[in-house]
Design a protein around this motif. Structure first.
Motif, mmCIF file in Angstrom:
data_model
loop_
_atom_site.group_PDB
_atom_site.id
_atom_site.type_symbol
_atom_site.label_atom_id
_atom_site.label_comp_id
_atom_site.label_asym_id
_atom_site.label_seq_id
_atom_site.Cartn_x
_atom_site.Cartn_y
_atom_site.Cartn_z
ATOM 1 N N GLY A 196 1.504 9.870 -17.428
ATOM 2 C CA GLY A 196 1.712 10.143 -16.003
ATOM 3 C C GLY A 196 2.602 9.124 -15.324
ATOM 4 N N ARG A 198 -6.759 11.436 -11.943
ATOM 5 C CA ARG A 198 -6.879 11.791 -13.369
ATOM 6 C C ARG A 198 -8.239 11.349 -13.910
ATOM 7 N NH1 ARG A 198 -3.451 13.464 -11.411
ATOM 8 N NH2 ARG A 198 -1.216 13.232 -11.617
ATOM 9 N N PHE A 247 0.792 15.488 -16.784
ATOM 10 C CA PHE A 247 0.133 14.325 -16.189
ATOM 11 C C PHE A 247 0.889 13.806 -14.966
ATOM 12 C CE2 PHE A 247 -2.479 14.185 -19.916
ATOM 13 C CZ PHE A 247 -3.621 13.562 -19.486
ATOM 14 N N ALA A 248 2.206 13.931 -14.998
ATOM 15 C CA ALA A 248 2.986 13.364 -13.894
ATOM 16 C C ALA A 248 2.987 14.274 -12.675
ATOM 17 C CB ALA A 248 4.417 13.101 -14.352
ATOM 18 N N GLU A 249 2.987 15.578 -12.896
ATOM 19 C CA GLU A 249 3.190 16.483 -11.763
ATOM 20 C C GLU A 249 1.907 17.079 -11.214
ATOM 21 O OE1 GLU A 249 6.017 19.271 -13.242
ATOM 22 O OE2 GLU A 249 7.470 17.684 -13.631
ATOM 23 N N GLY A 250 0.883 17.142 -12.032
ATOM 24 C CA GLY A 250 -0.335 17.806 -11.574
ATOM 25 C C GLY A 250 -1.057 17.038 -10.476
ATOM 26 N N ASP A 251 -1.095 17.599 -9.264
ATOM 27 C CA ASP A 251 -1.952 17.067 -8.205
ATOM 28 C C ASP A 251 -1.657 15.613 -7.847
ATOM 29 O OD1 ASP A 251 -3.917 17.373 -6.340
ATOM 30 O OD2 ASP A 251 -5.544 16.798 -7.683
ATOM 31 N N ARG A 252 -0.386 15.251 -7.822
ATOM 32 C CA ARG A 252 -0.039 13.861 -7.477
ATOM 33 C C ARG A 252 0.089 13.731 -5.956
ATOM 34 N NH1 ARG A 252 2.539 9.224 -8.986
ATOM 35 N NH2 ARG A 252 2.719 9.672 -11.185
ATOM 36 N N PRO A 253 -0.532 12.723 -5.378
ATOM 37 C CA PRO A 253 -0.399 12.547 -3.931
ATOM 38 C C PRO A 253 1.054 12.225 -3.572
ATOM 39 C CG PRO A 253 -2.070 11.094 -4.852
ATOM 40 C CD PRO A 253 -1.321 11.662 -5.990
ATOM 41 N N PRO A 254 1.511 12.609 -2.380
ATOM 42 C CA PRO A 254 2.912 12.363 -2.022
ATOM 43 C C PRO A 254 3.200 10.882 -1.819
ATOM 44 C CG PRO A 254 1.694 13.208 -0.154
ATOM 45 C CD PRO A 254 0.769 13.270 -1.323
ATOM 46 N N TYR A 255 4.469 10.497 -2.049
ATOM 47 C CA TYR A 255 4.879 9.122 -1.758
ATOM 48 C C TYR A 255 4.898 8.954 -0.242
ATOM 49 C CZ TYR A 255 6.070 8.373 -6.590
ATOM 50 O OH TYR A 255 5.981 8.225 -7.942
ATOM 51 N N GLY A 256 4.597 7.765 0.220
ATOM 52 C CA GLY A 256 4.666 7.474 1.651
ATOM 53 C C GLY A 256 3.713 8.311 2.484
ATOM 54 N N ASP A 257 2.516 8.548 1.984
ATOM 55 C CA ASP A 257 1.507 9.298 2.730
ATOM 56 C C ASP A 257 0.953 8.378 3.831
ATOM 57 O OD1 ASP A 257 -0.703 10.558 3.708
ATOM 58 O OD2 ASP A 257 -1.489 11.180 1.771
ATOM 59 N N GLU A 258 1.510 8.537 5.043
ATOM 60 C CA GLU A 258 1.188 7.603 6.126
ATOM 61 C C GLU A 258 -0.274 7.684 6.559
ATOM 62 O OE1 GLU A 258 2.904 5.000 7.456
ATOM 63 O OE2 GLU A 258 4.223 5.438 5.773
ATOM 64 N N PHE A 261 -2.882 8.082 4.700
ATOM 65 C CA PHE A 261 -3.652 7.220 3.802
ATOM 66 C C PHE A 261 -3.360 5.745 4.098
ATOM 67 C CE2 PHE A 261 -4.238 4.727 -0.029
ATOM 68 C CZ PHE A 261 -5.517 5.077 -0.402
ATOM 69 N N VAL A 262 -2.066 5.438 4.258
ATOM 70 C CA VAL A 262 -1.676 4.033 4.506
ATOM 71 C C VAL A 262 -2.346 3.517 5.772
ATOM 72 C CG1 VAL A 262 0.264 2.477 4.993
ATOM 73 C CG2 VAL A 262 0.530 4.295 3.302
ATOM 74 N N LYS A 263 -2.313 4.327 6.842
ATOM 75 C CA LYS A 263 -2.923 3.897 8.119
ATOM 76 C C LYS A 263 -4.437 3.702 7.953
ATOM 77 C CE LYS A 263 0.893 4.076 10.445
ATOM 78 N NZ LYS A 263 1.633 2.814 10.370
ATOM 79 N N VAL A 299 0.850 -1.198 0.000
ATOM 80 C CA VAL A 299 0.000 0.000 0.000
ATOM 81 C C VAL A 299 0.885 1.247 0.000
ATOM 82 C CG1 VAL A 299 -1.728 1.312 1.288
ATOM 83 C CG2 VAL A 299 -1.893 -1.170 1.199
ATOM 84 N N ARG A 300 1.913 1.220 0.868
ATOM 85 C CA ARG A 300 2.800 2.386 0.987
ATOM 86 C C ARG A 300 3.485 2.681 -0.360
ATOM 87 N NH1 ARG A 300 5.026 0.858 5.351
ATOM 88 N NH2 ARG A 300 3.689 2.080 6.707
ATOM 89 N N GLN A 313 0.419 3.569 -3.241
ATOM 90 C CA GLN A 313 -0.710 4.476 -3.007
ATOM 91 C C GLN A 313 -0.644 5.727 -3.898
ATOM 92 O OE1 GLN A 313 -0.574 7.590 -1.164
ATOM 93 N NE2 GLN A 313 1.632 7.502 -0.809
#
Lengths: 180, 118
Positions: A139, A38, B22-33, B35-37, A25-26, A29
């Motif tokens: 993307g 998108r 497409f790659a940079e617009g509004d992308r959620p951060p990596y390791g968003d804890e 969300f993971v939790k 998941v990490r 995600q």
């Protein structure tokens, strides 16, 4: 299979390891949420769908076969979830509400806002299939074949979606943006 | 993953622009804890409720099986006992009641195994 790869983690998760699934998941995600953003155009709706996607992936992890990539497998679940959600009238109404809420909470960063508006403008012109194909190819840097596998579509169809989506997107952008 | 195909016969600048958007617009951060939790809380809940269901279902299945097949145990045991009698001539005699008990134990074990696997 190299230890620490998504596929190795999926194998552990298949044996019931929630810790391995948490790592998956990490790692994925951002990909899944970005892809769904998108498609839906809404961060809130995308995150809801992403949660459902991972929950369904946990339920179905027993059926995962390491023939293709885990990324492709999870993107396919996400895409199926999106299509089902789209078909549901009730969910569509809820998504519209989420869009409204998102419009009010758009980030303040000026460059970010400009980029998001451009992307929103482009996404609004594309069909869901074109959006999905372009989100994966542009993307996520997937090849046409990888995108076709993930979306469960024929290769030629994906190529066509990308080509037509690209044409529409470039037409929508101003000359300054395209040729600067 | 590759993207060399994008430049075939087309302006690479256009593709670079689209990739960036497409790659940079509004992308959620990596390791968003957060969300993971959130996901893992639901996964853990599902995993524990599935385990609880299995724990409850196994005795229920056994009880149901025993109740459903109890009236048949005697006659079925007698038939099997009769059929197996030639094979068991030199073995200590097993009565219909004993065979019924063995069958019930085997059915209970099977039900428990099935519940554990599902």
């Amino acid at each position: 299979m190299t230890p620490g790869t998504d596929e190795a983690l999926a194998k552990e998760a298949k044996r019931g390891s929630t810790a391995a699934f948490e790592s998956l998941v990490r790692r994925n995600q951002s990909l899944v949420r970005g892809f769904l953003r998108r498609l839906t155009g809404s961060a809130a709706a995308a995150d809801d769908l992403a949660q459902e996607t991972f929950l369904l992936a946990w339920r179905r992890i027993g059926s995962y076969e390491a023939k293709g990539s885990f990324k492709g497998w999870i993107v396919r679940i996400a895409y199926t979830q999106f299509l089902q959600e789209r078909r549901s009238r009730q969910s569509a109404a809820r998504r519209d509400e989420a869009y409204m809420m998102d419009a009010e909470t758009v980030q303040n960063d000026a460059a970010g806002v400009e980029a998001k508006l451009d992307l929103d403008r482009i996404l609004a012109l594309l069909s869901p299939e074109q959006r999905a194909a372009m989100a994966l190819c542009y993307g996520e840097g997937m090849s046409h074949q990888e995108a076709a596998d993930a979306l469960g579509l024929p290769l030629g169809t994906v190529k066509s979606h990308v080509l037509r989506g690209r044409e529409k997107a470039l037409q929508a952008l101003t000359p300054r943006e395209v040729r600067a | 993953m590759n993207s060399h195909w994008m430049t075939n016969g087309r302006d690479p600048d256009d593709d670079a622009l689209l990739r960036a958007m497409f790659a940079e617009g509004d992308r959620p951060p990596y390791g968003d804890e957060t969300f993971v939790k959130g996901v893992m809380a639901r996964v853990e809940k599902q995993a524990s409720s599935a385990q609880a269901w299995r724990a409850a279902a196994a005795p229920a299945l056994i009880a149901f099986g025993a109740a459903a097949f109890y009236p048949l145990l005697g006659p079925v045991g007698a038939v099997i006992g009769q059929a197996a009698a030639p094979l068991l001539q030199n073995a200590p005699a097993i009565g219909a009641g004993g065979l019924s008990l063995l069958m019930a134990a085997a059915a209970a074990g099977g039900a428990w195994l099935y519940a554990e696997r599902t």
